[in-house]
Motif scaffolding. Structure first.
Motif, PDB file in Angstrom:
ATOM      1  N   VAL A   1       0.839  -1.200   0.000  1.00 54.12           N
ATOM      2  CA  VAL A   1       0.000   0.000   0.000  1.00 54.12           C
ATOM      3  C   VAL A   1       0.875   1.252   0.000  1.00 54.12           C
ATOM      4  O   VAL A   1       0.605   2.216  -0.733  1.00 54.12           O
ATOM      5  CB  VAL A   1      -0.951  -0.002   1.217  1.00 54.12           C
ATOM      6  CG1 VAL A   1      -1.679   1.336   1.335  1.00 54.12           C
ATOM      7  CG2 VAL A   1      -1.957  -1.143   1.106  1.00 54.12           C
TER       8      VAL A   1
ATOM      9  N   ALA B   1       2.133   1.842  -3.425  1.00 53.10           N
ATOM     10  CA  ALA B   1       1.087   2.354  -4.314  1.00 53.10           C
ATOM     11  C   ALA B   1       0.855   3.844  -4.080  1.00 53.10           C
ATOM     12  O   ALA B   1       0.687   4.619  -5.028  1.00 53.10           O
ATOM     13  CB  ALA B   1      -0.213   1.573  -4.101  1.00 53.10           C
TER      14      ALA B   1
ATOM     15  N   LEU C   1      -4.628   8.151  -3.265  1.00 49.75           N
ATOM     16  CA  LEU C   1      -5.751   7.231  -3.430  1.00 49.75           C
ATOM     17  C   LEU C   1      -6.793   7.477  -2.347  1.00 49.75           C
ATOM     18  O   LEU C   1      -6.445   7.725  -1.188  1.00 49.75           O
ATOM     19  CB  LEU C   1      -5.272   5.778  -3.358  1.00 49.75           C
ATOM     20  CG  LEU C   1      -4.297   5.308  -4.456  1.00 49.75           C
ATOM     21  CD1 LEU C   1      -3.718   3.940  -4.108  1.00 49.75           C
ATOM     22  CD2 LEU C   1      -4.994   5.266  -5.803  1.00 49.75           C
TER      23      LEU C   1
ATOM     24  N   GLU D   1     -10.707   3.768  -3.780  1.00 46.30           N
ATOM     25  CA  GLU D   1      -9.670   3.317  -4.708  1.00 46.30           C
ATOM     26  C   GLU D   1      -8.748   2.289  -4.053  1.00 46.30           C
ATOM     27  O   GLU D   1      -8.319   1.320  -4.685  1.00 46.30           O
ATOM     28  CB  GLU D   1      -8.870   4.519  -5.210  1.00 46.30           C
ATOM     29  CG  GLU D   1      -9.680   5.427  -6.128  1.00 46.30           C
ATOM     30  CD  GLU D   1      -9.018   6.766  -6.376  1.00 46.30           C
ATOM     31  OE1 GLU D   1      -9.317   7.381  -7.420  1.00 46.30           O
ATOM     32  OE2 GLU D   1      -8.211   7.215  -5.538  1.00 46.30           O
ATOM     33  N   LEU D   2      -8.459   2.484  -2.765  1.00 40.87           N
ATOM     34  CA  LEU D   2      -7.630   1.519  -2.033  1.00 40.87           C
ATOM     35  C   LEU D   2      -8.353   0.182  -1.900  1.00 40.87           C
ATOM     36  O   LEU D   2      -7.751  -0.880  -2.061  1.00 40.87           O
ATOM     37  CB  LEU D   2      -7.271   2.070  -0.651  1.00 40.87           C
ATOM     38  CG  LEU D   2      -6.170   3.135  -0.618  1.00 40.87           C
ATOM     39  CD1 LEU D   2      -6.156   3.850   0.718  1.00 40.87           C
ATOM     40  CD2 LEU D   2      -4.812   2.499  -0.888  1.00 40.87           C
ATOM     41  N   GLU D   3      -9.657   0.238  -1.601  1.00 39.51           N
ATOM     42  CA  GLU D   3     -10.443  -0.995  -1.474  1.00 39.51           C
ATOM     43  C   GLU D   3     -10.473  -1.761  -2.794  1.00 39.51           C
ATOM     44  O   GLU D   3     -10.446  -2.996  -2.815  1.00 39.51           O
ATOM     45  CB  GLU D   3     -11.865  -0.663  -1.027  1.00 39.51           C
ATOM     46  CG  GLU D   3     -11.973  -0.343   0.448  1.00 39.51           C
ATOM     47  CD  GLU D   3     -13.377   0.011   0.855  1.00 39.51           C
ATOM     48  OE1 GLU D   3     -13.813  -0.434   1.934  1.00 39.51           O
ATOM     49  OE2 GLU D   3     -14.059   0.737   0.101  1.00 39.51           O
ATOM     50  N   ALA D   4     -10.521  -1.022  -3.904  1.00 43.51           N
ATOM     51  CA  ALA D   4     -10.565  -1.679  -5.210  1.00 43.51           C
ATOM     52  C   ALA D   4      -9.235  -2.369  -5.522  1.00 43.51           C
ATOM     53  O   ALA D   4      -9.209  -3.462  -6.092  1.00 43.51           O
ATOM     54  CB  ALA D   4     -10.890  -0.654  -6.296  1.00 43.51           C
ATOM     55  N   ARG D   5      -8.132  -1.737  -5.112  1.00 41.65           N
ATOM     56  CA  ARG D   5      -6.813  -2.299  -5.417  1.00 41.65           C
ATOM     57  C   ARG D   5      -6.379  -3.346  -4.396  1.00 41.65           C
ATOM     58  O   ARG D   5      -5.636  -4.271  -4.707  1.00 41.65           O
ATOM     59  CB  ARG D   5      -5.764  -1.178  -5.484  1.00 41.65           C
ATOM     60  CG  ARG D   5      -5.973  -0.249  -6.664  1.00 41.65           C
ATOM     61  CD  ARG D   5      -4.899   0.806  -6.774  1.00 41.65           C
ATOM     62  NE  ARG D   5      -3.563   0.237  -7.003  1.00 41.65           N
ATOM     63  CZ  ARG D   5      -2.518   0.962  -7.348  1.00 41.65           C
ATOM     64  NH1 ARG D   5      -2.632   2.262  -7.523  1.00 41.65           N
ATOM     65  NH2 ARG D   5      -1.341   0.398  -7.526  1.00 41.65           N
ATOM     66  N   PHE D   6      -6.836  -3.158  -3.142  1.00 47.76           N
ATOM     67  CA  PHE D   6      -6.450  -4.075  -2.062  1.00 47.76           C
ATOM     68  C   PHE D   6      -7.726  -4.516  -1.338  1.00 47.76           C
ATOM     69  O   PHE D   6      -8.052  -3.969  -0.278  1.00 47.76           O
ATOM     70  CB  PHE D   6      -5.480  -3.388  -1.090  1.00 47.76           C
ATOM     71  CG  PHE D   6      -4.257  -2.818  -1.745  1.00 47.76           C
ATOM     72  CD1 PHE D   6      -3.156  -3.628  -1.999  1.00 47.76           C
ATOM     73  CD2 PHE D   6      -4.205  -1.488  -2.116  1.00 47.76           C
ATOM     74  CE1 PHE D   6      -2.019  -3.110  -2.604  1.00 47.76           C
ATOM     75  CE2 PHE D   6      -3.076  -0.958  -2.724  1.00 47.76           C
ATOM     76  CZ  PHE D   6      -1.979  -1.778  -2.975  1.00 47.76           C
TER      77      PHE D   6
END
Length: 222
Positions: free
Chosen positions: A163, A166, A172, A176-181
């Motif tokens: 994270v 990123a 983010l 957006e963080l939830e979507a990537r992680f």
């Protein structure tokens, strides 16, 4: 020249007698043993020979103990003390002895963490970015606590590093963080709180709030 008494030793170090008994109990056994031995006039070499430490290692323990007697310390120092205690209880030996098998870089980073020192100050001296120093610290700390790669704690360390990397690329939002992680909002909030507290991330003032990678100071060429 007559040898200093223990009382004179502590006074010479700026420790008032009325604080001594109360604060000695807060020291780790190794710190207390070293400090009382030094107060009794023992040399660094003699103490080190008995405790399997180098004279410099004894000096660092003495310095740390004196600093703790003078003040309560910062949150970082409290966190470092908890880590030191956990390792020493798990392995049954002083942290300075535990880290002897590590590389010099790993030793410096983990002892700085245990002492509550700032990685932001240390990283440039080691030729590392703050992110590199933090990732190295997290890996060594997990290893010393028995939380190897693949364990729950080890995966948490790796996730935080991912994270942080990123965020170094672009700000983010939570979404957006939830979507990537993918993870629960509660777990993500805990992770981001830790990154902010560790100085590895920041949060913007404007809405929608975005997390930012903490800008690292540029390395200076000597």
């Amino acid at each position: 020249m007559p040898k200093k008494t223990p009382g004179q030793y502590f006074l010479s170090k700026g420790i008032l007698p009325n604080k001594l008994t109360e604060h000695l109990e807060k020291l780790y056994p190794l710190e207390r043993e070293v400090l009382l031995a030094r107060a009794s006039g023992e040399t660094l070499r003699a103490i080190g020979g008995r405790l399997d430490l180098t004279p410099e290692g004894v000096r660092q323990v003495e310095h740390r103990a004196l600093r703790k007697l003078k003040d309560e310390g910062s949150p970082e120092q409290a966190q470092g003390r908890r880590f030191r205690l956990a390792v020493e209880q798990r392995l049954g030996m002083p942290l300075e002895s535990v880290v002897k098998h590590l590389t010099q870089l790993e030793r410096q980073v983990v002892l700085a963490y245990a002492n509550g020192d700032s990685l932001a100050d240390l990283a440039p001296e080691l030729g590392l970015s703050i992110t590199e120093a933090t990732v190295l610290r997290d890996q060594v700390v997990s290893r010393l606590l028995g939380q190897e790669r693949g364990s729950r704690a080890g995966k948490w360390v790796e996730l935080k590093a991912a994270v942080a990397a990123a965020l170094a690329q672009s700000p983010l939002t939570y979404e957006e963080l939830e979507a990537r992680f993918p993870m629960s909002r509660r777990r993500l909030m805990k992770l981001m709180q830790e990154l902010v507290q560790e100085g590895r991330a920041d949060v913007s003032d404007e809405y929608p709030f975005r997390f930012l990678g903490k800008e690292e100071p540029a390395a200076t060429n000597g």
